[in-house]
Design a protein around this motif. Structure first.
Motif: not given
Length: 280
Positions: A45-49
């Motif tokens: 989810h951090a990578l997607a952000l």
């Protein structure tokens, strides 16, 4: 199982028809381990952000059209919301610097962005996994950035509130137990009298010092490798890209992150993560 043909620089490969990932991800599934360990959802989810903020920054820099940027940003938000958790299928043990997980993300976002724009998922047009989703980025700077960001968010959202609650409770119990006498022990043997409140006061102080050490470690984690691209010299990215992305990340997360002072250092080691690991 129904499949569709997806292609990359090495040729075509059959991919499950229902999958949002593409050829690079499928090759990684076949080539790497089967440990059953996957990157944590918080990391994904951090990578997607990062990808979301990257697309919007590239639009601001006039490197992406508004249509492409909006579709990538929407797809990234859906990943952040957990909609595509089952599409991140590359084993945690992989070669490189997380290149296959980065490509897994690029392909999922491009596939979903294409579905948003055209109604059909997959493929590389009008949104390309590398040329558009990964624009101005490299696995070598994005993956370390995602490591720092996911750790920062976990500490901010979960660890620090829990430590604050624990410290408050232990402090309360230290006062409550201040008149309760017990035997203190050393080397597994009864030793001399002690107050139970003194014991709990010690626990409370340990937690307080732990909180201070975490805060000191956060300073190092807040420095991000983004902007260094493949080897640290920022080749093939706009000089303002990292600054704009980090500004967006800061606004979204309420964490004050900053670009690496020296990108060659930031991509040569993960000392900040090791430092925080020691603190934890």
């Amino acid at each position: 199982m129904d499949t569709r043909e997806e292609y990359d620089a090495m040729g075509t490969v059959p991919v499950p028809a229902t999958a949002y990932f593409g050829a690079s991800t499928q090759r990684a599934r076949e080539n790497f381990g089967k440990s059953g360990l996957m990157p944590p959802k918080a990391f994904i989810h951090a990578l997607a952000l990062i990808k979301q903020c990257g697309a919007l920054a590239n639009q601001e820099l006039q490197l992406l059209t508004g249509e492409r940027a909006a579709a990538i940003a929407q797809a990234a938000q859906e990943v952040i919301n957990g909609r595509f958790d089952d599409q991140f299928v590359v084993d945690l043990f992989q070669t490189g610097s997380g290149t296959s997980t980065n490509m897994n993300m690029n392909e999922v976002l491009a596939s979903r962005a294409n579905e948003i724009i055209t109604g059909t998922k997959g493929g590389k047009a009008p949104v390309h996994p590398n040329d558009h989703v990964n624009l101005g980025q490299s696995s070598n700077d994005v993956i370390p950035t995602a490591m720092h960001l996911s750790a920062l968010l976990g500490i901010q959202k979960h660890l620090m509130p829990a430590l604050e609650g624990l410290h408050a409770t232990l402090t309360e119990k230290a006062a409550e137990f201040q008149t309760v006498a017990k035997i203190g022990r050393t080397h597994l043997q009864d030793a001399v009298p002690i107050l139970l409140g003194q014991e709990f006061g010690g626990y409370a102080r340990q937690v307080a010092l732990g909180q201070q050490r975490v805060v000191r470690g956060l300073f190092s984690l807040c420095e991000l490798a983004l902007g260094g691209t493949a080897v640290g010299n920022g080749l093939n990215t706009h000089p303002d890209f990292a600054k704009l992305v980090i500004a967006r990340l800061n606004k979204q997360t309420s964490v004050e992150m900053r670009e690496a002072h020296n990108h060659f250092e930031a991509q040569s080691a993960q000392d900040a993560a090791v430092e925080m690991s020691g603190v934890l």
